[in-house]
Design a protein around this motif. Sequence first.
Motif, PDB file in Angstrom:
ATOM      1  N   LEU A  69       0.832  -1.202   0.000  1.00  0.00           N
ATOM      2  CA  LEU A  69       0.000   0.000   0.000  1.00  0.00           C
ATOM      3  C   LEU A  69       0.868   1.253   0.000  1.00  0.00           C
ATOM      4  O   LEU A  69       0.587   2.206  -0.740  1.00  0.00           O
ATOM      5  CB  LEU A  69      -0.954   0.006   1.194  1.00  0.00           C
ATOM      6  N   ASP A  70       1.929   1.275   0.789  1.00  0.00           N
ATOM      7  CA  ASP A  70       2.848   2.420   0.800  1.00  0.00           C
ATOM      8  C   ASP A  70       3.410   2.686  -0.592  1.00  0.00           C
ATOM      9  O   ASP A  70       3.482   3.833  -1.035  1.00  0.00           O
ATOM     10  CB  ASP A  70       3.996   2.202   1.785  1.00  0.00           C
ATOM     11  N   GLU A  71       3.813   1.628  -1.288  1.00  0.00           N
ATOM     12  CA  GLU A  71       4.335   1.769  -2.651  1.00  0.00           C
ATOM     13  C   GLU A  71       3.278   2.354  -3.588  1.00  0.00           C
ATOM     14  O   GLU A  71       3.555   3.251  -4.382  1.00  0.00           O
ATOM     15  CB  GLU A  71       4.777   0.410  -3.202  1.00  0.00           C
ATOM     16  N   LEU A  72       2.060   1.834  -3.482  1.00  0.00           N
ATOM     17  CA  LEU A  72       0.973   2.289  -4.350  1.00  0.00           C
ATOM     18  C   LEU A  72       0.584   3.743  -4.055  1.00  0.00           C
ATOM     19  O   LEU A  72       0.309   4.520  -4.976  1.00  0.00           O
ATOM     20  CB  LEU A  72      -0.243   1.368  -4.202  1.00  0.00           C
ATOM     21  N   VAL A  73       0.586   4.110  -2.791  1.00  0.00           N
ATOM     22  CA  VAL A  73       0.280   5.490  -2.420  1.00  0.00           C
ATOM     23  C   VAL A  73       1.325   6.422  -3.031  1.00  0.00           C
ATOM     24  O   VAL A  73       0.983   7.453  -3.628  1.00  0.00           O
ATOM     25  CB  VAL A  73       0.202   5.654  -0.884  1.00  0.00           C
TER      26      VAL A  73
ATOM     27  N   LYS B  99     -10.293  -7.469 -10.313  1.00  0.00           N
ATOM     28  CA  LYS B  99     -11.523  -6.721 -10.600  1.00  0.00           C
ATOM     29  C   LYS B  99     -11.254  -5.302 -11.110  1.00  0.00           C
ATOM     30  O   LYS B  99     -12.164  -4.628 -11.558  1.00  0.00           O
ATOM     31  CB  LYS B  99     -12.400  -6.655  -9.356  1.00  0.00           C
ATOM     32  N   GLY B 100     -10.032  -4.854 -11.001  1.00  0.00           N
ATOM     33  CA  GLY B 100      -9.694  -3.511 -11.454  1.00  0.00           C
ATOM     34  C   GLY B 100      -8.360  -3.060 -10.896  1.00  0.00           C
ATOM     35  O   GLY B 100      -7.832  -3.651  -9.967  1.00  0.00           O
ATOM     36  N   SER B 101      -7.853  -1.980 -11.470  1.00  0.00           N
ATOM     37  CA  SER B 101      -6.551  -1.462 -11.045  1.00  0.00           C
ATOM     38  C   SER B 101      -6.657  -0.738  -9.701  1.00  0.00           C
ATOM     39  O   SER B 101      -7.747  -0.356  -9.266  1.00  0.00           O
ATOM     40  CB  SER B 101      -6.024  -0.484 -12.101  1.00  0.00           C
ATOM     41  N   PHE B 102      -5.521  -0.544  -9.092  1.00  0.00           N
ATOM     42  CA  PHE B 102      -5.486   0.203  -7.843  1.00  0.00           C
ATOM     43  C   PHE B 102      -5.945   1.638  -8.074  1.00  0.00           C
ATOM     44  O   PHE B 102      -6.626   2.213  -7.233  1.00  0.00           O
ATOM     45  CB  PHE B 102      -4.081   0.172  -7.232  1.00  0.00           C
TER      46      PHE B 102
END
Length: 122
Positions: free
Chosen positions: A9-13, A56-59
């Motif tokens: 999550l940190d990486e995606l944020v 189901k979908g991208s971040f």
Amino acid sequence: MSESQRERLDELVQEHQRRLYGFLRCRTNDDAAANDLVQRTWLEVWRRFDSFDESKGSFWTFTKIWAGIVAKRHWEERSAEPLATETEEDGTIVPGEAGLPASARAEGTVDDEAAIHVEEEI
């Protein structure tokens, strides 16, 4: 949330921070509001990250959905603000201020010419 999920999550944020800010800045036209909504969005995403399913979908789609919900709440909260209803002693509403949120008047964003123009059309 597991440690590996937190790290992911940190990486995606970090990856989507600027994009999310731009998305919300366009919807608010206000830096402070956009920054506030970015923080609110990340909080919602963090709370629901366990339900995120890449199949189901991208971040970004997941984040954008929550950003839309957060923005909608923001506008609902703003529309619930009491309206400015200053009146003269005889009960006449002061031109240029009727129907404007009190916060708009306090921030100095009242455009008297536009308000008078609208009043003339009514």
